[in-house]
Design a protein around this motif. Structure first.
Motif, short mmCIF file in Angstrom:
data_model
loop_
_atom_site.label_atom_id
_atom_site.label_comp_id
_atom_site.label_asym_id
_atom_site.label_seq_id
_atom_site.Cartn_x
_atom_site.Cartn_y
_atom_site.Cartn_z
N GLY A 297 46.94 47.75 50.91
CA GLY A 297 46.54 46.25 50.33
C GLY A 297 45.34 46.37 50.90
O GLY A 297 44.61 47.68 51.74
N MET A 298 44.32 45.42 50.52
CA MET A 298 43.11 45.90 50.98
C MET A 298 42.65 44.30 51.80
O MET A 298 43.53 43.26 51.42
N ILE A 299 41.55 44.41 52.44
CA ILE A 299 41.27 42.88 53.37
C ILE A 299 41.23 41.81 51.96
O ILE A 299 39.59 41.90 51.25
N ARG A 369 43.03 44.00 36.39
CA ARG A 369 44.37 43.13 36.07
C ARG A 369 44.71 42.75 37.90
O ARG A 369 44.40 43.02 38.57
N LEU A 370 44.70 41.27 37.27
CA LEU A 370 45.06 41.57 39.22
C LEU A 370 46.67 41.98 40.14
O LEU A 370 46.17 42.01 40.66
N GLU A 371 47.40 41.74 38.52
CA GLU A 371 48.78 42.50 39.55
C GLU A 371 47.98 44.22 39.94
O GLU A 371 48.49 44.87 41.23
N ASP A 372 46.90 44.34 39.35
CA ASP A 372 46.04 46.05 40.15
C ASP A 372 45.77 45.94 41.42
O ASP A 372 45.75 47.19 42.25
N LEU A 373 45.15 44.80 41.97
CA LEU A 373 44.56 44.68 43.08
C LEU A 373 45.28 44.43 44.75
O LEU A 373 45.28 44.90 45.12
N GLY A 374 46.87 44.63 44.12
CA GLY A 374 48.01 44.92 45.39
C GLY A 374 47.61 43.70 46.58
O GLY A 374 47.19 42.48 46.12
N PRO A 375 48.24 43.91 47.98
CA PRO A 375 48.74 42.45 48.47
C PRO A 375 47.06 42.07 48.64
O PRO A 375 46.27 43.38 49.24
N THR A 376 47.12 41.44 49.52
CA THR A 376 45.85 40.92 50.48
C THR A 376 46.16 41.06 51.81
O THR A 376 46.84 40.47 52.69
N LEU A 377 44.96 42.16 52.36
CA LEU A 377 45.16 42.65 53.96
C LEU A 377 44.43 41.02 55.42
O LEU A 377 43.24 40.84 54.63
#
Length: 398
Positions: A297-299, A369-377
């Motif tokens: 995930g990314m900040i 795509r939205l699903e490509d961005l993964g979880p938000t940290l």
């Protein structure tokens, strides 16, 4: 960050009238007419600057309120100005009407009583926001907003690579070390004095810290030493293989993007998932540039605007803050040809007609795509960023 908020990353919102003309709000509009709001905002992105110019044109036409952007290289410049005015006893007629603010700067102003408010709940367009206590619009780097600043865009940290020259980018912060060893000089990061460079360090800190939960509390000397020990070990291994061996760093994201476009490096970074597609369209990045994220995930965070306690044009600043969270302004901002930034509006508060527009959003091959961005940290508490940049400077610039 809720999935519903992220769902607007690629959507337009054009529902409901801009203002419920209540008696109290009409009084604000009457007072604001003719005011020129000095919005102190980071000026390092041409698309954002153009969006602010559009906001000024709209608020001027609709409400007689103009916006003058005071372009900053660091938000602390505006904070320092308000502090100086307070020290001089200038408690009215201040030069700063509105600030694009986040994290440590917001915390500093809040703690020192430099903010006007609370005002957000009184904005008519606040009805489109989720203002529950733990919602992204209510928390800034773990610090409760308490109505002292108004959201206007969502941000998400992402990496950018040239998919032709570097088809297999790192998939974790730890992998950046081995990737850089295999590709010496082909990556760098902006200076840590710039928020983008500081975010690169924070991204690594969140992944490498022995207990990431401690980052949600104010840093102490003990917790800082414990949490950052793996980070400095990681950076010591990474630095020799950075562009110019890490002795020179690009001043900001724009300079780093130019290095990627010129073929000097293969990896860059951004706080806007749509910026890569936009840069390709403008000829500022090669067609092969693509966004990538780490698997964990990314900040992500919310960008806010705040009104100083001594602002000369408080009414005008409220009108601008309210317009920024109108469905019309958010829709314009989400358009990839304009800015492409995430919206802060809660999709559940928009009508079906607005929701139906999401599928009609202009798209591009390089737009993830939205699903490509993964979880938000979650961002660490603001105190961590201050100590992190100070310690980095002590270790690597002496």
């Amino acid at each position: 960050m809720s999935a519903r908020l992220l769902a607007l990353a690629l959507g337009l919102s054009l529902a409901a009238p801009i203002h419920a003309q209540t008696k109290d709000w009409q009084a604000v509009l009457d007072e604001a007419r003719g005011q020129n709001v000095f919005w102190h905002a980071w000026g390092g992105d041409a698309r954002t600057n153009a969006f602010i110019e559009w906001v000024s044109a709209q608020t001027s036409q609709r409400y007689g309120v103009t916006v003058t952007q005071v372009k900053l290289s660091d938000t602390a410049e505006a904070v320092t100005r308000v502090l100086s005015e307070k020290a001089a006893g200038r408690d009215e007629g201040g030069a700063v009407d509105l600030i694009w603010i986040n994290g440590p700067n917001f915390l500093a102003m809040k703690e020192q009583g430099l903010l006007h408010g609370p005002f957000v709940a009184d904005l008519p367009n606040a009805r489109y926001l989720d203002l529950s206590p733990e919602a992204p619009a209510s928390v800034d780097f773990t610090v409760p907003v308490e109505g002292m600043e108004s959201p206007w865009r969502l941000a998400r940290f992402v990496f950018v690579h040239d998919s032709e020259r570097a088809p297999e980018p790192p998939r974790s912060m730890a992998e950046f070390v081995t990737w850089a060893e295999a590709n010496p000089g082909r990556m760098t990061h902006p200076a840590v004095s710039n928020f983008m460079g500081a975010t690169f360090l924070k991204q690594a800190l969140v992944e490498l810290a022995p207990d990431p939960a401690m980052l949600q509390e104010p840093a102490t000397p003990e917790t800082f030493e414990t949490a950052t020990a793996p980070l400095w070990e990681w950076y010591d291994a990474l630095r020799p293989n950075l562009w110019r061996e890490g002795r020179t760093l690009p001043e900001n994201q724009g300079v780093q993007q130019q290095l990627l476009n010129d073929g000097e490096i293969d990896i860059a970074m951004s706080f806007d998932p749509a910026s890569t597609a936009a840069a390709i369209a403008e000829g500022l990045l090669p067609d092969t540039a693509r966004v990538f994220v780490t698997e964990g995930g990314m900040i992500g965070n919310v960008s806010f605007v705040a009104i100083p306690y001594n602002a000369a044009n408080k009414a005008g600043a409220k009108v601008v803050a309210d317009f920024l969270i109108s469905p019309e302004a958010q829709a314009h901002m989400q358009d990839i040809t304009v800015l492409g930034s995430f919206s802060v509006l809660d999709p559940a508060r928009l009508d079906a007609e607005a929701q139906a527009l999401f599928d009609a959003l202009p798209t591009a091959e390089a737009l993830p795509r939205l699903e490509d961005l993964g979880p938000t940290l979650l961002e660490p508490h603001a105190s961590w960023m201050t100590l992190l940049t100070e310690e980095w400077s002590r270790r690597y610039t002496q």
